[in-house]
Write an enzyme that holds these catalytic residues in place. Structure first.
Site, PDB file in Angstrom:
ATOM      1  N   GLU A 256      -1.693 -20.549  -2.113  1.00  0.00           N
ATOM      2  CA  GLU A 256      -0.998 -19.271  -2.128  1.00  0.00           C
ATOM      3  C   GLU A 256      -1.758 -18.294  -3.023  1.00  0.00           C
ATOM      4  OE1 GLU A 256       2.586 -19.047  -4.311  1.00  0.00           O
ATOM      5  OE2 GLU A 256       3.064 -17.057  -3.540  1.00  0.00           O
ATOM      6  N   GLN A 267     -13.373  -0.172  -6.607  1.00  0.00           N
ATOM      7  CA  GLN A 267     -12.737  -0.435  -5.312  1.00  0.00           C
ATOM      8  C   GLN A 267     -13.506   0.216  -4.162  1.00  0.00           C
ATOM      9  OE1 GLN A 267      -8.568   0.628  -5.575  1.00  0.00           O
ATOM     10  NE2 GLN A 267      -8.198  -0.867  -7.173  1.00  0.00           N
ATOM     11  N   THR A 273     -13.780  -7.618  -0.271  1.00  0.00           N
ATOM     12  CA  THR A 273     -14.113  -8.455   0.888  1.00  0.00           C
ATOM     13  C   THR A 273     -14.889  -9.689   0.440  1.00  0.00           C
ATOM     14  OG1 THR A 273     -14.211  -6.482   2.244  1.00  0.00           O
ATOM     15  CG2 THR A 273     -15.283  -8.441   3.124  1.00  0.00           C
ATOM     16  N   ASN A 298       1.165  -1.904   0.464  1.00  0.00           N
ATOM     17  CA  ASN A 298      -0.047  -1.081   0.393  1.00  0.00           C
ATOM     18  C   ASN A 298      -1.296  -1.886   0.720  1.00  0.00           C
ATOM     19  OD1 ASN A 298       1.282   1.222  -0.448  1.00  0.00           O
ATOM     20  ND2 ASN A 298       1.281   0.528  -2.576  1.00  0.00           N
TER      21      ASN A 298
HETATM   22  N1  ACO Z   1      -5.208   0.192   2.207  1.00  0.00           N
HETATM   23  C1  ACO Z   1      -5.949   0.286   3.312  1.00  0.00           C
HETATM   24  N2  ACO Z   1      -7.193  -0.215   3.408  1.00  0.00           N
HETATM   25  C2  ACO Z   1      -7.729  -0.779   2.318  1.00  0.00           C
HETATM   26  C3  ACO Z   1      -7.016  -0.882   1.097  1.00  0.00           C
HETATM   27  C4  ACO Z   1      -5.696  -0.361   1.075  1.00  0.00           C
HETATM   28  N3  ACO Z   1      -4.948  -0.413  -0.015  1.00  0.00           N
HETATM   29  N4  ACO Z   1      -7.812  -1.485   0.208  1.00  0.00           N
HETATM   30  C5  ACO Z   1      -8.971  -1.757   0.819  1.00  0.00           C
HETATM   31  N5  ACO Z   1      -8.906  -1.329   2.080  1.00  0.00           N
HETATM   32  C6  ACO Z   1      -9.929  -1.464   3.103  1.00  0.00           C
HETATM   33  C7  ACO Z   1     -11.212  -0.746   2.772  1.00  0.00           C
HETATM   34  O1  ACO Z   1     -11.176   0.603   3.153  1.00  0.00           O
HETATM   35  C8  ACO Z   1     -12.216  -1.526   3.589  1.00  0.00           C
HETATM   36  O2  ACO Z   1     -12.133  -1.139   4.944  1.00  0.00           O
HETATM   37  P1  ACO Z   1     -13.441  -1.013   5.872  1.00  0.00           P
HETATM   38  O3  ACO Z   1     -14.119  -2.369   5.815  1.00  0.00           O
HETATM   39  O4  ACO Z   1     -12.929  -0.696   7.219  1.00  0.00           O
HETATM   40  O5  ACO Z   1     -14.263   0.057   5.251  1.00  0.00           O
HETATM   41  C9  ACO Z   1     -11.660  -2.956   3.498  1.00  0.00           C
HETATM   42  O6  ACO Z   1     -10.278  -2.831   3.195  1.00  0.00           O
HETATM   43  C10 ACO Z   1     -12.329  -3.798   2.456  1.00  0.00           C
HETATM   44  O7  ACO Z   1     -12.579  -3.031   1.309  1.00  0.00           O
HETATM   45  P2  ACO Z   1     -13.259  -3.609   0.005  1.00  0.00           P
HETATM   46  O8  ACO Z   1     -14.111  -2.552  -0.584  1.00  0.00           O
HETATM   47  O9  ACO Z   1     -13.919  -4.897   0.297  1.00  0.00           O
HETATM   48  O10 ACO Z   1     -11.984  -3.881  -0.898  1.00  0.00           O
HETATM   49  P3  ACO Z   1     -11.750  -3.449  -2.412  1.00  0.00           P
HETATM   50  O11 ACO Z   1     -12.908  -3.827  -3.236  1.00  0.00           O
HETATM   51  O12 ACO Z   1     -11.320  -2.045  -2.485  1.00  0.00           O
HETATM   52  O13 ACO Z   1     -10.529  -4.389  -2.792  1.00  0.00           O
HETATM   53  C11 ACO Z   1      -8.138  -4.447  -3.052  1.00  0.00           C
HETATM   54  C12 ACO Z   1      -9.324  -4.317  -2.081  1.00  0.00           C
HETATM   55  C13 ACO Z   1      -8.258  -5.763  -3.775  1.00  0.00           C
HETATM   56  C14 ACO Z   1      -6.846  -4.413  -2.279  1.00  0.00           C
HETATM   57  C15 ACO Z   1      -8.245  -3.272  -4.060  1.00  0.00           C
HETATM   58  O14 ACO Z   1      -8.145  -2.081  -3.349  1.00  0.00           O
HETATM   59  C16 ACO Z   1      -7.178  -3.305  -5.123  1.00  0.00           C
HETATM   60  O15 ACO Z   1      -7.368  -3.895  -6.154  1.00  0.00           O
HETATM   61  N6  ACO Z   1      -6.032  -2.630  -4.900  1.00  0.00           N
HETATM   62  C17 ACO Z   1      -4.976  -2.520  -5.894  1.00  0.00           C
HETATM   63  C18 ACO Z   1      -4.301  -3.856  -6.137  1.00  0.00           C
HETATM   64  C19 ACO Z   1      -3.679  -4.421  -4.881  1.00  0.00           C
HETATM   65  O16 ACO Z   1      -3.021  -3.731  -4.120  1.00  0.00           O
HETATM   66  N7  ACO Z   1      -3.868  -5.738  -4.699  1.00  0.00           N
HETATM   67  C20 ACO Z   1      -3.291  -6.477  -3.608  1.00  0.00           C
HETATM   68  C21 ACO Z   1      -1.861  -6.753  -3.905  1.00  0.00           C
HETATM   69  S1  ACO Z   1      -1.178  -8.005  -2.890  1.00  0.00           S
HETATM   70  C22 ACO Z   1      -1.504  -9.460  -3.707  1.00  0.00           C
HETATM   71  O17 ACO Z   1      -2.050  -9.446  -4.748  1.00  0.00           O
HETATM   72  C23 ACO Z   1      -1.137 -10.757  -3.024  1.00  0.00           C
END
Ligand code: ACO
Length: 525
Positions: A256, A267, A273, A298
């Site tokens: 999990e 980010q 990814t 989100n």
């Molecule tokens: N909404 C929509 N799309 C997103 C989001 C989002 N919140 N975050 C990333 N993406 C997309 C990116 O645009 C990208 O899309 P693409 O490949 O089509 O260009 C893809 O997802 C991958 O992006 P990465 O650059 O690899 O991801 P990133 O380094 O930004 O990490 C993460 C993603 C971990 C969600 C980061 O945005 C983050 O820390 N967000 C805040 C914390 C959060 O919400 N964590 C998840 C909570 S749920 C849980 O923890 C179980």
């Protein structure tokens, strides 16, 4: 992950051994260890050699040898608690991967142009092979057709990430709470990132899980001092810029994902990814088959892009009561495939594309480029049918398109009717057969999709991967465009019977009912 957790949490079971298995990592202290040694390359079914494909393909893809270059900290004092993932480069045995994915034997490379080459399992009979191109025509190589990988932003980001890892500019470390200073500092850094990026999560709750010995974390580290006031912590000159905290349920073969976050400034650069790819690879290598998470609304799009789906295929009793269940989040699942190398997805995708192109080449001449007309020497107009290649794309003088002369099975008995009248006639015929089947006394178990709860067949969808029933067949028939030949319709009905036989066994009374239906539709179609 829920923001604003309301406390509606179902307490997980008090078990779970450490995530990494098989190599001594399950110490009482919860010390993390390096990945288990990679499995040996699979043997070749046709004796062509399991690794035939790898060298050229791997060499041509930047960053695939990243692991070795990034191996710096394996022997440090913190090695028992913090193991750099980069120390153990993932094996790239694409031949095995592709054999599994495509269920086809591979040979190759056969030349500089086509790095991957698929040999069909059964050679296409000479009579059905595309005609050789006429003089002056040339055939496009697979590489030409696919074009350069670097055009795709996804691949570019992936390549950049692997290069950063290779240079040691970023690294991934498995951290578990064994009480050592390094582990505690790294966990502190992780906790701070989670708290900042998940502001609605109760701090105490985040701390409890991150420092919990049953949970493991994969920390994304960057070299350098911790910025003042960032609230981050670091060990050994490395700063935590993101990570994932998960709890493995080894017996149930899933983990999990509790928290996952990347620092604000880092980010959308591809770290998220790559982080997920590392988590998947580790989980896969330790024998887990699924990742589950309660995704924050989100973050649902992000998880979808990482291969998570809201369709939960893992058997309910396995995860029920173990997953932290909140309101306002979406439970999502990612199924892990043992043959997929999650750290080399672009390479895998490229290889799959190559396979598809090779398959298309077997049945189509779309890769052949015909010589153009030399208008400078033309004295009189050229008849359309004499233009090289026009006939090969099914052009006909009467303006109607015909079956391509070179395509396999184009004129076979099962070919789809091309005009609307024939399609409507076929649809009416299939509808009448379907009506008779549905009205048959043996049809009742097949009228609707199997409901595991009502029927007690809890594991039905674990066993039957392609379920089909009369209502879904009806829906496809009504929608139109799917059953363009009766063979396709027949295939769905046969699958329904076969599914029944597979799940219930040959002697079950429901299988008898299915056989009666089979006799009926065989006689009608
Ligand atoms: N909404 C929509 N799309 C997103 C989001 C989002 N919140 N975050 C990333 N993406 C997309 C990116 O645009 C990208 O899309 P693409 O490949 O089509 O260009 C893809 O997802 C991958 O992006 P990465 O650059 O690899 O991801 P990133 O380094 O930004 O990490 C993460 C993603 C971990 C969600 C980061 O945005 C983050 O820390 N967000 C805040 C914390 C959060 O919400 N964590 C998840 C909570 S749920 C849980 O923890 C179980």
């Amino acid at each position: 992950m829920a923001r604003g957790v309301t406390g509606k949490r179902k307490e997980p079971e008090p078990d779970s051994r450490p995530f990494v298995g098989g190599s001594g990592g399950a110490s009482a202290s919860g010390a993390a260890v390096a990945l288990p040694p990679p499995p040996p390359p699979g043997g070749s079914r046709n004796g062509t050699g399991g690794g035939a494909l790898a060298p050229a393909g791997v060499a041509s893809f930047p960053g695939t040898s990243n692991g070795a270059a990034g191996s710096s900290g394996g022997g440090s004092a913190a090695a028992t608690a913090v193991a750099p993932v980069n120390d153990v480069p993932p094996p790239i045995d694409l031949a095995t991967v592709l054999r599994s994915v495509n269920d086809e034997p591979l040979v190759g490379p056969v030349g500089d142009d086509d790095v991957y080459y698929l040999q069909p399992r059964q050679a296409v009979p000479v009579s059905k092979r595309p005609r050789p191109p006429p003089p002056g025509a040339w055939t496009q190589s697979t590489k030409d057709i696919l074009g350069p990988d670097s055009q795709h932003a996804y691949v570019q980001r992936w390549v950049r990430m692997t290069q950063l890892e290779a240079k040691g500019d970023v690294s991934f470390r498995v951290v578990v709470n064994d009480g050592s200073k390094d582990a505690l500092l790294n966990l502190l850094g992780l906790k701070n990132v989670f708290i900042k990026q998940l502001p609605n999560m109760p701090r105490a709750y985040v701390s409890r899980l991150v420092f919990d010995c049953k949970h493991e974390s994969l920390a994304l580290m960057k070299p350098g001092a911790t910025p003042v006031g960032s609230g981050s912590a670091a060990a050994g000159g490395q700063t935590v810029i993101g990570g994932c905290c998960y709890r493995p349920f080894r017996e149930q073969k899933f983990a999990e994902v509790a928290f996952l976050a990347i620092s604000q400034t880092e980010q959308v650069l591809g770290y998220g990814t790559r982080l997920m790819a590392q988590v998947k690879e580790r989980a896969k290598r330790s024998g887990l088959t699924h990742l589950l998470t309660c995704a924050d609304n989100n973050a649902v799009p992000y998880f979808k892009k990482q291969g998570f789906s809201k369709k939960i295929t893992l058997s309910y009793p396995l995860w029920q009561g173990r997953i932290k269940d909140y309101e306002g989040v979406l439970l999502m699942e990612c199924k892990l495939h043992a043959q997929v190398d999650y750290l080399n997805m672009p390479l895998l995708l490229k290889a799959q594309k190559c396979c598809l192109v090779e398959k298309l080449k077997e049945v189509s001449l779309s890769h052949v480029v015909y010589p153009g007309l030399d208008v400078s020497t033309m004295r009189k107009p050229v008849r359309l049918e004499n233009i090289p290649g026009l006939a090969e794309i099914s052009w006909r003088k009467d303006g109607r398109s015909g079956a391509a002369p070179s395509t396999r099975g184009g004129a076979a008995s099962g070919a789809a009717p091309r005009d609307e009248v024939s399609l409507q006639a076929l649809k009416a015929h299939l509808q009448s057969v379907l009506d008779q089947i549905k009205a048959h006394g043996s049809a009742w178990p097949f009228l609707e999709p199997v409901n595991p709860k009502e029927t007690g067949a809890i594991d039905y969808y674990d066993v039957i991967k392609n379920p089909v029933d009369l209502s879904s067949i009806q829906a496809k028939l009504t929608a139109g465009g799917f059953y363009v030949t009766k063979e396709i319709f027949l295939a769905d009905l046969k699958r329904m019977v076969e599914n029944c036989r597979t799940y219930n066994g040959k002697t079950h009374y429901v299988t008898d009912l299915a056989c009666q239906l089979e006799r009926l539709f065989q006689s009608k179609l």
